[in-house]
Write a protein that holds these residues in place. Structure first.
Motif, PDB file in Angstrom:
ATOM      1  N   LEU B 191      -4.509   6.078   7.579  1.00 30.28           N
ATOM      2  CA  LEU B 191      -5.865   5.533   7.452  1.00 30.28           C
ATOM      3  C   LEU B 191      -5.864   4.024   7.189  1.00 30.28           C
ATOM      4  O   LEU B 191      -6.916   3.384   7.179  1.00 30.28           O
ATOM      5  CB  LEU B 191      -6.613   6.257   6.332  1.00 30.28           C
ATOM      6  CG  LEU B 191      -6.973   7.710   6.642  1.00 30.28           C
ATOM      7  CD1 LEU B 191      -7.415   8.432   5.389  1.00 30.28           C
ATOM      8  CD2 LEU B 191      -8.063   7.775   7.698  1.00 30.28           C
ATOM      9  N   ARG B 192      -4.670   3.473   6.943  1.00 28.48           N
ATOM     10  CA  ARG B 192      -4.620   2.018   6.697  1.00 28.48           C
ATOM     11  C   ARG B 192      -5.035   1.283   7.957  1.00 28.48           C
ATOM     12  O   ARG B 192      -4.617   1.637   9.054  1.00 28.48           O
ATOM     13  CB  ARG B 192      -3.199   1.598   6.317  1.00 28.48           C
ATOM     14  CG  ARG B 192      -2.866   1.870   4.873  1.00 28.48           C
ATOM     15  CD  ARG B 192      -1.449   1.483   4.540  1.00 28.48           C
ATOM     16  NE  ARG B 192      -1.322   0.075   4.187  1.00 28.48           N
ATOM     17  CZ  ARG B 192      -0.341  -0.398   3.427  1.00 28.48           C
ATOM     18  NH1 ARG B 192       0.574   0.428   2.941  1.00 28.48           N
ATOM     19  NH2 ARG B 192      -0.279  -1.666   3.151  1.00 28.48           N
ATOM     20  N   SER B 193      -5.897   0.308   7.782  1.00 30.88           N
ATOM     21  CA  SER B 193      -6.293  -0.490   8.948  1.00 30.88           C
ATOM     22  C   SER B 193      -6.757  -1.858   8.469  1.00 30.88           C
ATOM     23  O   SER B 193      -6.937  -2.078   7.266  1.00 30.88           O
ATOM     24  CB  SER B 193      -7.401   0.204   9.730  1.00 30.88           C
ATOM     25  OG  SER B 193      -8.644  -0.008   9.087  1.00 30.88           O
ATOM     26  N   SER B 194      -6.979  -2.730   9.402  1.00 29.72           N
ATOM     27  CA  SER B 194      -7.305  -4.107   9.037  1.00 29.72           C
ATOM     28  C   SER B 194      -8.689  -4.222   8.392  1.00 29.72           C
ATOM     29  O   SER B 194      -9.009  -5.220   7.774  1.00 29.72           O
ATOM     30  CB  SER B 194      -7.232  -4.998  10.275  1.00 29.72           C
ATOM     31  OG  SER B 194      -8.163  -4.501  11.226  1.00 29.72           O
ATOM     32  N   ASN B 195      -9.532  -3.185   8.572  1.00 26.52           N
ATOM     33  CA  ASN B 195     -10.848  -3.284   7.933  1.00 26.52           C
ATOM     34  C   ASN B 195     -11.053  -2.266   6.816  1.00 26.52           C
ATOM     35  O   ASN B 195     -12.173  -1.973   6.430  1.00 26.52           O
ATOM     36  CB  ASN B 195     -11.966  -3.199   8.975  1.00 26.52           C
ATOM     37  CG  ASN B 195     -11.790  -1.995   9.881  1.00 26.52           C
ATOM     38  OD1 ASN B 195     -11.052  -1.063   9.533  1.00 26.52           O
ATOM     39  ND2 ASN B 195     -12.454  -2.019  11.013  1.00 26.52           N
ATOM     40  N   ARG B 196      -9.969  -1.690   6.344  1.00 30.28           N
ATOM     41  CA  ARG B 196     -10.083  -0.748   5.241  1.00 30.28           C
ATOM     42  C   ARG B 196      -9.116  -1.149   4.120  1.00 30.28           C
ATOM     43  O   ARG B 196      -7.958  -1.429   4.373  1.00 30.28           O
ATOM     44  CB  ARG B 196      -9.764   0.672   5.727  1.00 30.28           C
ATOM     45  CG  ARG B 196      -9.903   1.722   4.651  1.00 30.28           C
ATOM     46  CD  ARG B 196      -9.786   3.119   5.226  1.00 30.28           C
ATOM     47  NE  ARG B 196     -10.881   3.377   6.155  1.00 30.28           N
ATOM     48  CZ  ARG B 196     -10.727   3.962   7.345  1.00 30.28           C
ATOM     49  NH1 ARG B 196      -9.530   4.335   7.739  1.00 30.28           N
ATOM     50  NH2 ARG B 196     -11.768   4.153   8.108  1.00 30.28           N
ATOM     51  N   SER B 197      -9.643  -1.153   2.896  1.00 26.82           N
ATOM     52  CA  SER B 197      -8.796  -1.549   1.760  1.00 26.82           C
ATOM     53  C   SER B 197      -8.579  -0.368   0.823  1.00 26.82           C
ATOM     54  O   SER B 197      -9.369   0.583   0.815  1.00 26.82           O
ATOM     55  CB  SER B 197      -9.478  -2.667   0.974  1.00 26.82           C
ATOM     56  OG  SER B 197      -9.946  -3.656   1.845  1.00 26.82           O
ATOM     57  N   PHE B 198      -7.527  -0.456   0.050  1.00 30.07           N
ATOM     58  CA  PHE B 198      -7.213   0.596  -0.917  1.00 30.07           C
ATOM     59  C   PHE B 198      -6.931   0.020  -2.296  1.00 30.07           C
ATOM     60  O   PHE B 198      -6.288  -1.023  -2.412  1.00 30.07           O
ATOM     61  CB  PHE B 198      -5.964   1.376  -0.478  1.00 30.07           C
ATOM     62  CG  PHE B 198      -6.173   2.226   0.738  1.00 30.07           C
ATOM     63  CD1 PHE B 198      -6.490   3.572   0.619  1.00 30.07           C
ATOM     64  CD2 PHE B 198      -6.035   1.679   2.019  1.00 30.07           C
ATOM     65  CE1 PHE B 198      -6.664   4.363   1.740  1.00 30.07           C
ATOM     66  CE2 PHE B 198      -6.214   2.458   3.143  1.00 30.07           C
ATOM     67  CZ  PHE B 198      -6.533   3.807   3.010  1.00 30.07           C
ATOM     68  N   ILE B 199      -7.417   0.724  -3.313  1.00 28.06           N
ATOM     69  CA  ILE B 199      -6.956   0.461  -4.677  1.00 28.06           C
ATOM     70  C   ILE B 199      -6.266   1.744  -5.123  1.00 28.06           C
ATOM     71  O   ILE B 199      -6.900   2.795  -5.203  1.00 28.06           O
ATOM     72  CB  ILE B 199      -8.130   0.110  -5.621  1.00 28.06           C
ATOM     73  CG1 ILE B 199      -8.807  -1.199  -5.191  1.00 28.06           C
ATOM     74  CG2 ILE B 199      -7.622   0.002  -7.067  1.00 28.06           C
ATOM     75  CD1 ILE B 199     -10.041  -1.576  -6.006  1.00 28.06           C
ATOM     76  N   VAL B 200      -4.968   1.642  -5.348  1.00 28.88           N
ATOM     77  CA  VAL B 200      -4.182   2.833  -5.669  1.00 28.88           C
ATOM     78  C   VAL B 200      -3.797   2.791  -7.136  1.00 28.88           C
ATOM     79  O   VAL B 200      -3.036   1.922  -7.561  1.00 28.88           O
ATOM     80  CB  VAL B 200      -2.917   2.897  -4.782  1.00 28.88           C
ATOM     81  CG1 VAL B 200      -2.095   4.137  -5.116  1.00 28.88           C
ATOM     82  CG2 VAL B 200      -3.299   2.881  -3.309  1.00 28.88           C
ATOM     83  N   ILE B 201      -4.361   3.695  -7.905  1.00 24.76           N
ATOM     84  CA  ILE B 201      -4.057   3.745  -9.332  1.00 24.76           C
ATOM     85  C   ILE B 201      -2.957   4.772  -9.556  1.00 24.76           C
ATOM     86  O   ILE B 201      -3.071   5.915  -9.107  1.00 24.76           O
ATOM     87  CB  ILE B 201      -5.327   4.132 -10.125  1.00 24.76           C
ATOM     88  CG1 ILE B 201      -6.367   3.005 -10.007  1.00 24.76           C
ATOM     89  CG2 ILE B 201      -4.984   4.411 -11.592  1.00 24.76           C
ATOM     90  CD1 ILE B 201      -7.732   3.373 -10.549  1.00 24.76           C
ATOM     91  N   THR B 202      -1.898   4.356 -10.187  1.00 29.40           N
ATOM     92  CA  THR B 202      -0.796   5.299 -10.397  1.00 29.40           C
ATOM     93  C   THR B 202       0.016   4.942 -11.643  1.00 29.40           C
ATOM     94  O   THR B 202       0.006   3.815 -12.118  1.00 29.40           O
ATOM     95  CB  THR B 202       0.126   5.352  -9.155  1.00 29.40           C
ATOM     96  OG1 THR B 202       1.170   6.282  -9.409  1.00 29.40           O
ATOM     97  CG2 THR B 202       0.732   3.985  -8.862  1.00 29.40           C
ATOM     98  N   HIS B 203       0.687   5.949 -12.152  1.00 28.34           N
ATOM     99  CA  HIS B 203       1.604   5.745 -13.279  1.00 28.34           C
ATOM    100  C   HIS B 203       3.012   5.441 -12.797  1.00 28.34           C
ATOM    101  O   HIS B 203       3.806   4.867 -13.502  1.00 28.34           O
ATOM    102  CB  HIS B 203       1.684   7.034 -14.111  1.00 28.34           C
ATOM    103  CG  HIS B 203       0.692   7.094 -15.212  1.00 28.34           C
ATOM    104  ND1 HIS B 203       0.751   6.260 -16.280  1.00 28.34           N
ATOM    105  CD2 HIS B 203      -0.366   7.899 -15.421  1.00 28.34           C
ATOM    106  CE1 HIS B 203      -0.246   6.547 -17.116  1.00 28.34           C
ATOM    107  NE2 HIS B 203      -0.945   7.542 -16.601  1.00 28.34           N
ATOM    108  N   TYR B 204       3.284   5.945 -11.587  1.00 29.07           N
ATOM    109  CA  TYR B 204       4.676   5.958 -11.175  1.00 29.07           C
ATOM    110  C   TYR B 204       4.927   5.135  -9.932  1.00 29.07           C
ATOM    111  O   TYR B 204       4.114   5.099  -9.017  1.00 29.07           O
ATOM    112  CB  TYR B 204       5.131   7.401 -10.905  1.00 29.07           C
ATOM    113  CG  TYR B 204       4.895   8.290 -12.092  1.00 29.07           C
ATOM    114  CD1 TYR B 204       5.702   8.172 -13.237  1.00 29.07           C
ATOM    115  CD2 TYR B 204       3.848   9.203 -12.105  1.00 29.07           C
ATOM    116  CE1 TYR B 204       5.470   8.959 -14.345  1.00 29.07           C
ATOM    117  CE2 TYR B 204       3.617  10.004 -13.200  1.00 29.07           C
ATOM    118  CZ  TYR B 204       4.422   9.874 -14.322  1.00 29.07           C
ATOM    119  OH  TYR B 204       4.189  10.649 -15.411  1.00 29.07           O
TER     120      TYR B 204
END
Lengths: 483, 252
Positions: B191-204
């Protein structure tokens, strides 16, 4: 966030209009001469009048059941009710053109078509309708089509005239006039309702339905319905009801009897939408109803499905007596209460025959300041070998000012019985609501989605167009139940 | 895409976010790590609009609009998606019906007509394949009786269906075995693309082996205290968080 469930606002009752129809009414109050008046109006045979009078004298000795139902309401003054109100009709209607146009408009507004070529709610369906306004049936559609198959579908009054032998044979055999206070009252003063007889081996080709409308002010409606499915017959029967918005409380005390012979099946579905009163609890219908079916002979089946959203107070236990061996009884119910509504509803499954089976699925939804009770009895008589019951009673609470109660009674006299009871109570979770909103669904739609999901097992039992109506109705009933 | 400036938020009078700043451009993947109680999940909840939290200060601009002014459903309709840490169950509502309702609402917001049934079903089929979700799961009630892994996969499936412009993954890796982790990460990568952003919250750090971030931020005490690239995640994995806590406290 907690206050999201708190704010209770008004919801719209869209059938609350009144119609200006010329009425013929009985004098107010109840006594023997009123009963004679009703009987005379209906041109009844002597045996019917006698039945009414016997019921009346029994009723005089009975007390209103006020102690056991989990409802409270002010004393009803039975002398302050009009027991007969009928739209003035010309004798012997030859066609629909002769019906008071105001009356036709009333049913049009309700989405009920009395013209046979039209279809209810625009969905492709085939439904015969008996329309009852206040005390009389004004029109029954598709009578001729049904008659070709030997099916009798007409108003109760007409059945008394045209098929007295059938009425005499079956009336009062499932709900005797001695049964309870309201059944006795109904037996004395009942005015109209539907009569339906499906002959041996006939599968009724369309849904039969009765639409009840209370219109006149100050009246009570005492409906009487009798459905007989002869050997191997099948019928699906629907009942709908609405009333104008009035500040007074009006009484609806019905008796419905169903008889299923050998291998016969009757499916009875109700969408009860009587005016529930306003959001402050003013007005609304008192719905005190006795509905019971008997699986008289082997392999018969009776199934009740009800969606209860209306009435100020509801007192109703559609039941099945499982007399024939291998007979099946079912009860599927969704009861919604909002604002100040009170409902005490459930079922009785009486197992007498061998290998009888019953299923109870009850879904209560309480919102606002309402109280919603499930009351059920599963009784296994001695000799009812291998009887089986499964009951599931779920309650859903919206907000923290409403109540949900469950009163399940189980009496088992035969050791071979298997009876299962499951009950859950849950709240519409704020987590569930937030989850829906995070996916772009607003609060109202989210609630409709969650509630419809919760009621799915019951809605699945309804005929298609009724299920759609029921879902919409539920959304309207719960409108404004959360802020 | 999203610009968070000096965000302060509290719950029951206790301040959790204390001047949080973050800029995420289109197409970027930002990982947010940090010890327990640093405010990571609060950040996700506040951005999604959970009403238990009170925003006391700051500004969030999402797609040139004031995010904090919008209702939770409008944020979703504008393209913000939260993959929940604990997805809830909705008995009796099929995943399909749930998603159809959501997509119809989102399209309506954008002035688009509802999807035709056959187009919708094709979309379901394609996206299911993308996240390796079994057909039967889509027809079951939302998350009801799903295993922990299935719930997380279902979140990714929903994300694929709704095609958000910003997806926030709140500890999507927690409770996943290595196979499920690989599938979930695979879905995100597709789903990664030039017009989509992600905030990934993780412990590990483990998740970041599969979803390679453009930036790694360390959150502590309601703020971002360190920013780096994926190497920072590796450093945290070997050294723990204590050195960061010390650094932060010395700075104060």
């Amino acid at each position: 966030m907690a206050d999201i469930l708190e704010e209770v606002t008004g919801s719209e009752y869209k059938y609350g209009f009144t119609s200006d129809i010329e009425m013929d009414t009985a004098p107010i109050g109840l006594n023997e001469s009123i009963i004679r008046f009703i009987s005379e109006k209906k041109n009844e045979p002597a045996w019917m009048l006698e039945y009414r009078l016997k019921a009346y004298s029994k009723w005089l000795t009975m007390k209103e059941p006020k102690h056991w139902p989990h409802v409270s309401y002010p004393e009803i003054d039975f002398q302050n009710i009009i027991y007969y109100a009928a739209p003035k009709l010309k004798k012997e209607l030859a066609s629909l053109d002769e019906v008071d146009p105001e009356l036709l408009k009333t049913f049009e507004k309700l989405g009920i078509s009395l013209e046979e070529q039209k279809r209810l709610t625009g969905v492709q369906s085939n439904i015969a309708v008996d329309a009852v306004i206040d005390s009389v049936s004004v029109k029954t559609t598709f009578k001729e089509t049904l008659a070709e198959k030997g099916i009798i579908f007409c108003s109760f009054s007409e059945a008394v005239q045209e098929h007295p032998e059938l009425v005499r044979k079956y009336m009062g055999t499932v709900v005797p006039y001695t049964d309870n206070f309201y059944a006795a009252l109904n037996s004395a003063v009942f005015t109209d309702g539907s009569f339906c007889y499906i002959p041996k081996g006939v599968r009724c080709p369309m849904e039969l339905s009765t639409y009840f409308r209370i219109n006149a002010s100050g009246t009570g409606q005492f409906e009487r319905t009798l459905i007989i499915a002869d050997e191997g017959a099948y019928v699906s029967y629907l009942e709908g009801c609405t009333a104008p918005m009035r500040d007074e409380n009006q009484l609806h005390a019905a008796v419905v009897e169903i008889i299923a012979h050998k291998n016969a099946e009757v499916k009875y579905s109700t969408v009860q939408n009587w005016y529930p009163g306003d959001k402050d609890g003013k007005g609304g219908i008192y719905n005190f109803v006795t509905k019971r079916g008997i699986c008289l002979e082997d392999n018969s089946k009776i199934s009740w499905t009800q969606v209860e959203t209306g009435s100020a107070v509801t007192w109703k236990y559609p039941s099945v007596i499982l007399k024939g061996n291998n007979s099946v009884g079912e009860f599927y119910s969704v009861a919604v209460t909002n604002h100040h509504q009170q409902a005490d509803t459930g079922t009785k499954m009486i197992h007498i025959g061998r290998n009888t089976r019953s299923t109870i699925v009850s879904k209560g939804i309480s919102a606002g300041l309402s109280n919603n009770s499930y009351r059920g009895l599963v009784k296994i008589h001695k000799g009812a070998k291998n009887a089986r019951n499964f009951s599931q009673c779920d309650s859903l609470l919206m907000g923290d000012k409403c109540g949900a109660h469950t009163f399940p009674y189980i009496e088992i006299k035969d050791q071979s019985a298997i009876v299962e009871h499951e009950a859950t109570t849950s709240k519409i979770g704020e987590d569930q609501l937030f989850y829906c909103k995070q996916r772009g669904i607003d609060t109202e739609k989210a609630i409709a989605l969650i509630v419809n999901g919760y009621c799915k097992e019951v809605f699945n039992q309804l005929p298609m167009e009724f299920a759609v109506e029921a879902q919409k109705l539920l959304a309207v009933s719960l409108e404004g139940s959360v802020g | 895409m999203i610009s968070i400036k000096n965000l302060h938020a509290s719950i029951d009078g206790k301040e959790i976010l204390k001047g949080f700043n973050l800029e995420v451009n289109a197409g970027e993947v930002h990982a947010i790590m940090g010890p327990n109680g640093s405010g990571k999940s609060t950040l996700a909840s506040v951005l999604a609009g959970r009403e238990d939290y009170e925003v006391t200060d700051g500004k969030v601009v999402f797609n040139n609009k004031d995010l904090l002014e919008m209702s939770p459903e409008d944020r979703a309709r504008e393209g913000l998606f939260l993959a929940f840490q604990y997805p809830v169950e909705i008995p009796g509502v099929s995943n399909i019906n749930f998603l159809k309702t959501a997509i119809t609402e989102i399209r309506q917001y954008k002035g688009l007509p509802p999807l035709e049934a056959k187009d919708f079903l094709k979309l379901v089929k394609d996206k299911q394949a993308m996240v390796e979700l079994q057909g039967s799961l889509a027809n079951r009630s939302v998350n009801e009786g799903f295993s922990g892994g299935e719930k997380k996969r279902n979140e990714i499936f929903q994300m694929a269906m709704l095609e958000p412009s910003l997806a926030i993954l709140d500890e999507t890796d927690s409770g996943l075995d290595i196979d499920a982790l690989r599938i979930v990460a695979g879905g995100v990568n597709k789903l990664r693309s030039s017009n989509r952003s992600f905030i990934v919250i993780t412990h590990y750090q483990r998740l970041l082996d599969y979803i390679v971030p453009d930036f790694v931020h360390v959150m502590y005490n309601g703020q971002i205290v360190k920013t780096g690239t994926k190497e920072l995640a590796l450093e945290l994995e070997s050294k723990g968080y204590d050195w960061i806590k010390k650094e932060t406290e010395q700075a104060i």
